[in-house]
Design a protein around this motif. Sequence first.
Motif, PDB file in Angstrom:
ATOM      1  N   TYR A  98       0.844  -1.183   0.000  1.00  0.00           N
ATOM      2  CA  TYR A  98       0.000   0.000   0.000  1.00  0.00           C
ATOM      3  C   TYR A  98       0.876   1.229   0.000  1.00  0.00           C
ATOM      4  CZ  TYR A  98      -3.868  -3.078   0.804  1.00  0.00           C
ATOM      5  OH  TYR A  98      -4.790  -4.067   0.652  1.00  0.00           O
ATOM      6  N   ALA A  99       0.470   2.224  -0.756  1.00  0.00           N
ATOM      7  CA  ALA A  99       1.232   3.467  -0.789  1.00  0.00           C
ATOM      8  C   ALA A  99       1.314   4.020   0.617  1.00  0.00           C
ATOM      9  CB  ALA A  99       0.546   4.464  -1.711  1.00  0.00           C
ATOM     10  N   ALA A 100       2.466   4.534   0.933  1.00  0.00           N
ATOM     11  CA  ALA A 100       2.660   5.091   2.269  1.00  0.00           C
ATOM     12  C   ALA A 100       1.600   6.148   2.533  1.00  0.00           C
ATOM     13  CB  ALA A 100       4.057   5.679   2.383  1.00  0.00           C
ATOM     14  N   GLU A 101       0.819   5.936   3.599  1.00  0.00           N
ATOM     15  CA  GLU A 101      -0.251   6.881   3.939  1.00  0.00           C
ATOM     16  C   GLU A 101       0.319   8.277   4.139  1.00  0.00           C
ATOM     17  OE1 GLU A 101      -4.020   8.070   4.118  1.00  0.00           O
ATOM     18  OE2 GLU A 101      -3.451   6.007   3.734  1.00  0.00           O
ATOM     19  N   ALA A 102       1.579   8.344   4.557  1.00  0.00           N
ATOM     20  CA  ALA A 102       2.221   9.643   4.754  1.00  0.00           C
ATOM     21  C   ALA A 102       2.259  10.450   3.452  1.00  0.00           C
ATOM     22  CB  ALA A 102       3.624   9.456   5.304  1.00  0.00           C
ATOM     23  N   ASP A 103       2.323   9.779   2.298  1.00  0.00           N
ATOM     24  CA  ASP A 103       2.327  10.488   1.013  1.00  0.00           C
ATOM     25  C   ASP A 103       1.104  11.384   0.877  1.00  0.00           C
ATOM     26  OD1 ASP A 103       4.700   9.330   0.264  1.00  0.00           O
ATOM     27  OD2 ASP A 103       3.841   8.055  -1.288  1.00  0.00           O
ATOM     28  N   TYR A 104      -0.047  10.870   1.272  1.00  0.00           N
ATOM     29  CA  TYR A 104      -1.292  11.608   1.070  1.00  0.00           C
ATOM     30  C   TYR A 104      -1.454  12.775   2.037  1.00  0.00           C
ATOM     31  CZ  TYR A 104      -2.074   7.450  -1.626  1.00  0.00           C
ATOM     32  OH  TYR A 104      -1.933   6.429  -2.520  1.00  0.00           O
ATOM     33  N   SER A 105      -0.699  12.754   3.118  1.00  0.00           N
ATOM     34  CA  SER A 105      -0.775  13.859   4.064  1.00  0.00           C
ATOM     35  C   SER A 105       0.253  14.947   3.756  1.00  0.00           C
ATOM     36  CB  SER A 105      -0.586  13.351   5.492  1.00  0.00           C
ATOM     37  OG  SER A 105       0.716  12.809   5.652  1.00  0.00           O
ATOM     38  N   ILE A 111       5.696  16.882 -10.478  1.00  0.00           N
ATOM     39  CA  ILE A 111       4.729  16.886  -9.378  1.00  0.00           C
ATOM     40  C   ILE A 111       5.272  15.948  -8.313  1.00  0.00           C
ATOM     41  CG2 ILE A 111       2.351  16.396  -8.699  1.00  0.00           C
ATOM     42  CD1 ILE A 111       1.755  16.440 -11.802  1.00  0.00           C
ATOM     43  N   ARG A 112       5.313  16.423  -7.065  1.00  0.00           N
ATOM     44  CA  ARG A 112       5.766  15.589  -5.946  1.00  0.00           C
ATOM     45  C   ARG A 112       4.762  15.674  -4.810  1.00  0.00           C
ATOM     46  NH1 ARG A 112      10.428  13.238  -5.651  1.00  0.00           N
ATOM     47  NH2 ARG A 112      12.110  13.765  -7.045  1.00  0.00           N
ATOM     48  N   GLN A 113       4.467  14.516  -4.237  1.00  0.00           N
ATOM     49  CA  GLN A 113       3.665  14.432  -3.020  1.00  0.00           C
ATOM     50  C   GLN A 113       4.225  13.252  -2.236  1.00  0.00           C
ATOM     51  OE1 GLN A 113      -0.528  13.381  -3.269  1.00  0.00           O
ATOM     52  NE2 GLN A 113      -0.959  14.550  -1.415  1.00  0.00           N
ATOM     53  N   GLY A 114       5.058  13.532  -1.246  1.00  0.00           N
ATOM     54  CA  GLY A 114       5.753  12.458  -0.550  1.00  0.00           C
ATOM     55  C   GLY A 114       6.645  11.730  -1.536  1.00  0.00           C
ATOM     56  N   SER A 115       6.513  10.413  -1.629  1.00  0.00           N
ATOM     57  CA  SER A 115       7.325   9.645  -2.584  1.00  0.00           C
ATOM     58  C   SER A 115       6.710   9.599  -3.980  1.00  0.00           C
ATOM     59  CB  SER A 115       7.542   8.217  -2.068  1.00  0.00           C
ATOM     60  OG  SER A 115       6.352   7.453  -2.158  1.00  0.00           O
ATOM     61  N   LEU A 116       5.465  10.086  -4.141  1.00  0.00           N
ATOM     62  CA  LEU A 116       4.818  10.121  -5.452  1.00  0.00           C
ATOM     63  C   LEU A 116       5.513  11.182  -6.297  1.00  0.00           C
ATOM     64  CD1 LEU A 116       1.122   9.955  -6.331  1.00  0.00           C
ATOM     65  CD2 LEU A 116       2.462  11.790  -7.268  1.00  0.00           C
ATOM     66  N   ASN A 117       5.910  10.814  -7.501  1.00  0.00           N
ATOM     67  CA  ASN A 117       6.603  11.719  -8.405  1.00  0.00           C
ATOM     68  C   ASN A 117       6.081  11.503  -9.823  1.00  0.00           C
ATOM     69  OD1 ASN A 117       8.474  13.584  -9.345  1.00  0.00           O
ATOM     70  ND2 ASN A 117      10.119  12.075  -9.493  1.00  0.00           N
ATOM     71  N   ILE A 118       5.651  12.589 -10.478  1.00  0.00           N
ATOM     72  CA  ILE A 118       5.207  12.524 -11.862  1.00  0.00           C
ATOM     73  C   ILE A 118       5.988  13.576 -12.649  1.00  0.00           C
ATOM     74  CG2 ILE A 118       3.277  12.816 -13.469  1.00  0.00           C
ATOM     75  CD1 ILE A 118       1.394  11.928 -11.215  1.00  0.00           C
TER      76      ILE A 118
END
Length: 164
Positions: A18-25, A52-59
Amino acid sequence: MNRINYLFLTVLLSANTYAAEADYSQPIAITSDDNATSIRENVSIYTNNVEIRQGSLNIKADRLEINASAGKGNEVFLTTGSPVQYSQLLDGDLPVTATASEIRYDRASRTLTLSGNAELSQSGSQVQAAVIRYNIETQEIVAESGEQKKRVTTIFTPENKENP
């Protein structure tokens, strides 16, 4: 997609992934060379070297259009590029990566829709299709052949087992 393929895809992307919940915060940070925003229309367009970056999410993309008309937390990010690149670390530091000509990120549903030469990879296994819908939170994938009837391809990499 038949039930067996769906089962394999669910197994492929489950088990502690599961994606780290911390990413969404985390806040969403966007960088680009250029930006134009219509406050009245609640639309922003970013061009050239978009990230685009949100925690470990990167686009990473050539162009990003954000439609925020549905309100905070319901934004839709539409990225285009040659190709657009997505990556994120899931719990357990397992990377998931994807590429496509277009990636749509629906923030409210945490869903990515990859279109045009779409490819999604995790743990050495991958799915290729004309369109891939990927729910980041639930790790569910739906892959479609699209109008060009490009067949869906799934490649499973065998697990390496070491003898004790």
